[in-house]
Structure formats: structure tokens, C-alpha cells
Write an enzyme that holds these catalytic residues in place. Structure first.
Site, PDB file in Angstrom:
ATOM      1  N   GLY A 298       0.807  -1.219   0.000  1.00 25.12           N
ATOM      2  CA  GLY A 298       0.000   0.000   0.000  1.00 25.12           C
ATOM      3  C   GLY A 298       0.834   1.259   0.000  1.00 25.12           C
TER       4      GLY A 298
ATOM      5  N   VAL B 128      14.243 -19.026   9.693  1.00 21.55           N
ATOM      6  CA  VAL B 128      15.601 -18.623   9.331  1.00 21.55           C
ATOM      7  C   VAL B 128      16.665 -19.497   9.984  1.00 21.55           C
ATOM      8  CG1 VAL B 128      14.921 -16.237   8.897  1.00 21.55           C
ATOM      9  CG2 VAL B 128      15.764 -16.892  11.171  1.00 21.55           C
TER      10      VAL B 128
ATOM     11  N   TYR C 178      21.266 -15.884  25.285  1.00 20.63           N
ATOM     12  CA  TYR C 178      20.832 -14.695  24.542  1.00 20.63           C
ATOM     13  C   TYR C 178      21.959 -13.664  24.500  1.00 20.63           C
ATOM     14  CZ  TYR C 178      18.087 -10.469  23.477  1.00 20.63           C
ATOM     15  OH  TYR C 178      17.606  -9.317  22.916  1.00 20.63           O
ATOM     16  N   ALA C 179      22.555 -13.386  25.652  1.00 18.01           N
ATOM     17  CA  ALA C 179      23.613 -12.385  25.731  1.00 18.01           C
ATOM     18  C   ALA C 179      24.833 -12.786  24.905  1.00 18.01           C
ATOM     19  CB  ALA C 179      24.010 -12.164  27.190  1.00 18.01           C
TER      20      ALA C 179
ATOM     21  N   ILE D  26      12.711  -2.487  24.513  1.00 15.60           N
ATOM     22  CA  ILE D  26      11.795  -1.944  23.516  1.00 15.60           C
ATOM     23  C   ILE D  26      10.410  -2.547  23.740  1.00 15.60           C
ATOM     24  CG2 ILE D  26      11.349  -1.634  21.064  1.00 15.60           C
ATOM     25  CD1 ILE D  26      13.992  -0.356  22.036  1.00 15.60           C
TER      26      ILE D  26
END
Length: 251
Positions: free
Chosen positions: A53, A65, A151-152, A184
């Protein structure tokens, strides 16, 4: 400000919600053609229609992925659909909060190796066309202790990989950078869930952010779009922290 992205071909892994969606929309707003992926078909269709759009070409395909064959097929399809891959944003992350073998496997396969494999795939295309830009999405968890170990560690590895790739690829006109994120918040995201389910934890983390609020997906997108643009042509091998001052270290 013209960022020089009109009609460029951009791949954003993820792209149907949250940070990935905001990044894809920011590129489309700049006139770039966009390829996105996700594991489920439903959200992809809606996201792709929204991006189209904006008057740009869009390639959307279901893809895990973390699976090399699937990632390869998605990138090949993106190149065929868009005609050129000028930028790659490695946005997808595998988040595991347990410090066990499964969490490490997911983090390594999805967060780290998907970015490495994706970058390796597109680099020859970028070299052939005279240059390009790659951005890894990392986290301030890469810079300090106190976060889930798998994760870190994999987010830190993205910073190291980007530096090595940037040095090796600069001669080919390919820039590689990282955006390191603080907390976030967006609808359905981790911090939105924590806010609803564990308000004391949410408030405790919020109290560590000097700016007094959590960041938005759109603020991350603005940083990414700048880093790949011609306005950042002398920036490579670095990480740009988007965290409202949350990370307190000097480095």
C-alpha cells in the site's frame, strides 16, 4: 532528508510484527522495495499487503531462518522478486530464558547462525553490484551481565561478527554494522507481556532507564534506516546503541 533508498532492495528477516515490522515499514516509507519473512503465513499476508500500500514491491515468504535450506530459498526468492539485494537486516532472534542445552541451541541457530548464513549468502550479490549494507540487530545484553546467558552471548557474537565482516568487506564497498537495543516495548512483545503479567519486574527495569520510558519499535527502525543509508557512508564495523541511556558502561 533524502536517504538514497528509493528503489533499493532490502531484506528484513522477520517483518510481520514489532521491531521487524517497523523496520520494513520505515524502508517502504523511504521508497525501498522490501522482502520479509516469518514462520507463519497468516501474518505475512497482512504485513505484505500493508507494505504494498506504500507503493513499493514486496516479497513475503514463510521461512524459519534457523533452517539453512529455508533461509537460502527465501533469499533467492527475494533477489528474484526485487531484482537486487542492496541491504540485509538480520532481525530475528531466538530467545531462551533457561540456561540449558536447548536454549543455547536455539540462540545459536536462530540468532547467530541465521545472521552469519544470511550475510554470507548476500555478500557475493552485493560485491557484484559494487556494494551494499548489512545490519545485525543486537542488544545491550551483549555488553553487560545480568541477562539470559545464551541470549547475551549470541548477541555479543553478532557484534564480533559484524566487526570482522566490516573489515574484510570494506574494500568491496559493503558496510556492516549493528544496532544494540535496550528495552523496547510494542504490542504483544516481551515487555508488553511483562507489563501485563509481572508489573513489579516491568517497573524495576523501567527504573534503570534514564529517559524514563521504554523505547519504541519505530525508534529502532529510524536507527537502522540511517545506518544503511548513504548518510552513514563512512560508518562501518560499529554498533549504534538505541536504549535511552539504559546501558551505563563506557563501551
Amino acid at each position: 532528508m533524502d536517504l538514497g533508498l528509493r528503489r533499493k532492495g532490502v531484506v528484513v528477516t522477520g517483518g510481520t510484527r514489532g521491531i521487524g515490522r517497523a523496520i520494513a515499514e520505515a524502508f517502504a516509507d523511504e521508497g525501498a522495495n522490501v522482502a520479509i519473512c516469518a514462520r507463519s503465513e497468516g501474518a505475512l499476508k497482512q504485513a505484505a499487503e500493508h507494505l504494498r500500500g506504500k507503493g513499493v514491491s514486496v516479497h513475503a515468504a514463510a521461512c524459519d531462518v534457523g533452517e539453512p535450506t529455508a533461509l537460502d530459498a527465501f533469499l533467492e526468492g527475494a533477489r528474484q522478486a526485487l531484482g537486487t539485494i542492496d541491504m540485509l537486516v538480520n532481525n530475528v532472534a531466538g530467545v531462551g530464558f533457561a540456561d540449558d542445552d536447548e536454549a543455547w541451541q536455539v540462540a545459536c541457530r536462530v540468532t547467530l547462525l541465521s545472521a552469519v548464513r544470511g550475510s554470507t549468502k548476500v555478500v557475493p550479490w552485493m560485491k557484484a553490484q559494487g556494494g551494499g549494507a548489512i545490519v545485525h540487530i543486537s542488544s545491550i545484553a551483549a555488553l553487560e551481565a545480568g541477562w539470559p546467558a545464551s541470549y547475551a552471548a549470541t548477541k555479543a557474537a553478532l557484534i564480533s561478527h559484524a566487526k570482522s565482516a566490516a573489515v574484510a568487506l570494506a574494500v568491496s564497498g559493503i558496510r556492516v554494522n549493528v544496532v544494540t537495543l535496550g528495552s523496547i516495548e510494542f504490542p504483544g512483545g516481551v515487555w508488553d507481556q511483562v507489563k501485563k503479567g509481572n508489573r513489579p519486574m516491568y517497573d524495576a527495569v523501567l527504573g534503570t532507564i534514564p529517559s524514563g520510558r521504554m523505547g519504541t519499535a519505530e525508534e529502532v527502525a529510524n536507527a537502522v534506516v540511517f545506518l544503511v543509508s548513504t548518510r552513514a557512508s563512512w560508518i562501518t564495523g560499529t554498533y549504534l546503541t538505541v536504549d535511552g541511556g539504559q546501558h551505563r558502561g563506557n563501551l
